[in-house]
Design an enzyme around this catalytic site. Structure first.
Site, PDB file in Angstrom:
ATOM      1  N   ALA A   1       0.880  -1.184   0.000  1.00 56.95           N
ATOM      2  CA  ALA A   1       0.000   0.000   0.000  1.00 56.95           C
ATOM      3  C   ALA A   1       0.910   1.224   0.000  1.00 56.95           C
ATOM      4  O   ALA A   1       1.874   1.268   0.759  1.00 56.95           O
ATOM      5  CB  ALA A   1      -0.875   0.003   1.241  1.00 56.95           C
ATOM      6  N   LYS A   2       0.597   2.174  -0.851  1.00 54.22           N
ATOM      7  CA  LYS A   2       1.414   3.391  -0.875  1.00 54.22           C
ATOM      8  C   LYS A   2       0.788   4.372   0.114  1.00 54.22           C
ATOM      9  O   LYS A   2       0.000   5.239  -0.256  1.00 54.22           O
ATOM     10  CB  LYS A   2       1.474   3.957  -2.297  1.00 54.22           C
ATOM     11  CG  LYS A   2       2.545   5.022  -2.495  1.00 54.22           C
ATOM     12  CD  LYS A   2       2.700   5.336  -3.961  1.00 54.22           C
ATOM     13  CE  LYS A   2       3.518   6.591  -4.211  1.00 54.22           C
ATOM     14  NZ  LYS A   2       4.930   6.484  -3.882  1.00 54.22           N
TER      15      LYS A   2
END
Ligand SMILES: Cc1ncc(COP(=O)(O)O)c(C=O)c1O
Length: 362
Positions: free
Chosen positions: A173-174
């Site tokens: 996940a960014k």
């Protein structure tokens, strides 16, 4: 761009788009503000993207826009962000923003975060009571690791900080919070006189740079750590893998030991900001000949030609900003290398999972 210790910037401010997209409308740059008690400022609750829009002979074109937006939607899903944003809306907003910026090339930054309900404020860790807000801004961003870096390469170190462990913070996940880890890696590198740091994963295998994926060339083969080494599934990384396929260069996802970095024939970073940046030394040990290697050069050249629209991409990678139909770049073979792509290539520890598959094509 920055002084050696990273503390001062020696170029004039970047050109900034004077409007920002906010939840369906364009507002002035100066009005894009949040309350200091917003959840995101205290608990790091944001997910975001970094996207480049390149200058081409047919005007500005956004690189792999849908893949970036799909990764944003995936990051939001992991963090249970219950929003009403759609892929088409985010794509249209980015195209319109790039168009309104009037810039030939720019960097586009969408961010979705937990803000503050000023009428019914909530201050605890529990994110659910806080409203979500989405903004997209754009500015002209030059070469992330310096102008010279693309040709000459950068000097890097192996960080004393490890990358996130898979069951603490999801590296795929960014999220804004992940970048506290990146900041530790980056600051340590800069104060010790390096341009960037490479983090190992919790098992001691090579993971990635503070804001880039890493590739190693050994003989005629290109290797890169798998997703299980706590990396972000980089869209440039995927582009490099697909470019290798089209150039007939063998490419594999493999766990890489730290020592292998020192004896690699070539090393390079990939990332939206860093693009394809050669690495010329690690911990003051020269990589290969100390110059940009031949395989790195071939991949870099193909990448830049594709981003400029001068070479067919393996898929519909360019979204032209001034084209009413948002026409895409020529594709090598229709339908091949679709916009949703598998992570990497075959490999003993490759995780053949779809990391940012888009629903339907463009
Ligand atoms: C930690 C990290 N790894 C890898 C990348 C490269 O990803 P991409 O190629 O999608 O920009 C980035 C940049 O976004 C990053 O911040």
């Amino acid at each position: 761009m920055f002084s050696k210790d990273g503390k001062t910037k020696n170029v004039s401010s970047p050109k900034i788009c004077d409007v920002v997209w906010h939840d369906g409308e364009f507002i002035k740059w100066n009005d894009a503000r949040v309350h200091v008690m917003s959840h995101v400022l205290h608990y790091g609750s944001s997910v975001f993207e970094g996207i480049r829009c390149y200058a081409t002979k047919n005007g500005p074109a956004i690189f792999r826009l849908r893949e970036h937006m799909q990764r944003l939607l995936n990051s939001a899903k992991i963090y249970r962000m219950d929003h009403n944003l759609s892929m088409d809306q985010l794509v249209a907003a980015s195209v319109e923003l790039a168009r309104r910026s009037g810039l030939e090339q720019c960097y586009i930054r969408p961010i979705l975060f937990r803000s503050l309900d000023e009428v019914h404020p909530a201050f605890g860790v529990n994110p659910f009571p806080n409203p979500l807000a989405c903004y997209i801004g754009a500015w002209d961003w030059g070469k992330y690791l310096g102008d010279e870096a693309i040709e000459k390469g950068v000097d890097v170190c192996v960080s004393t900080w490890n990358r996130l462990t898979p069951n603490s913070m999801p590296a795929m996940a960014k999220s804004g919070a992940n970048y506290m880890n990146s900041q530790l890696i980056k600051m340590e590198a800069l104060v010790n006189g390096f341009a960037e740091g490479i983090a190992l994963d919790d098992r001691g295998y090579v993971s990635e740079g503070s804001g880039e994926n890493i590739f190693m060339v050994s003989g005629d083969t290109v290797l890169t750590p798998p997703l299980s080494s706590s990396i972000l599934a980089g869209i440039t990384r995927d582009s490099v893998i697909q470019i290798c396929h089209t150039l007939g260069i063998p490419v594999k996802e493999r766990s890489i030991q730290r020592a292998a970095l020192y004896v690699a024939d070539e090393l390079f970073f990939s990332g939206t900001a860093a693009e394809i940046t050669p690495i010329r030394s690690v911990d003051r040990i020269t990589v290969g000949s100390g110059e940009r290697g031949t395989i790195t050069t071939k991949i870099q050249q193909a990448f830049f030609e594709i981003t400029k629209g001068e070479r067919p991409a393996p898929g519909p990678w360019l979204t032209y900003v001034n084209d009413k139909k948002q026409a895409e770049s020529p594709t090598r073979k229709a339908g091949e290398g679709a916009s949703g792509t598998r992570s990497g290539s075959s490999g003993e520890d490759s995780q053949a999972i779809l990391v940012y598959q888009t629903a339907g094509g463009d």
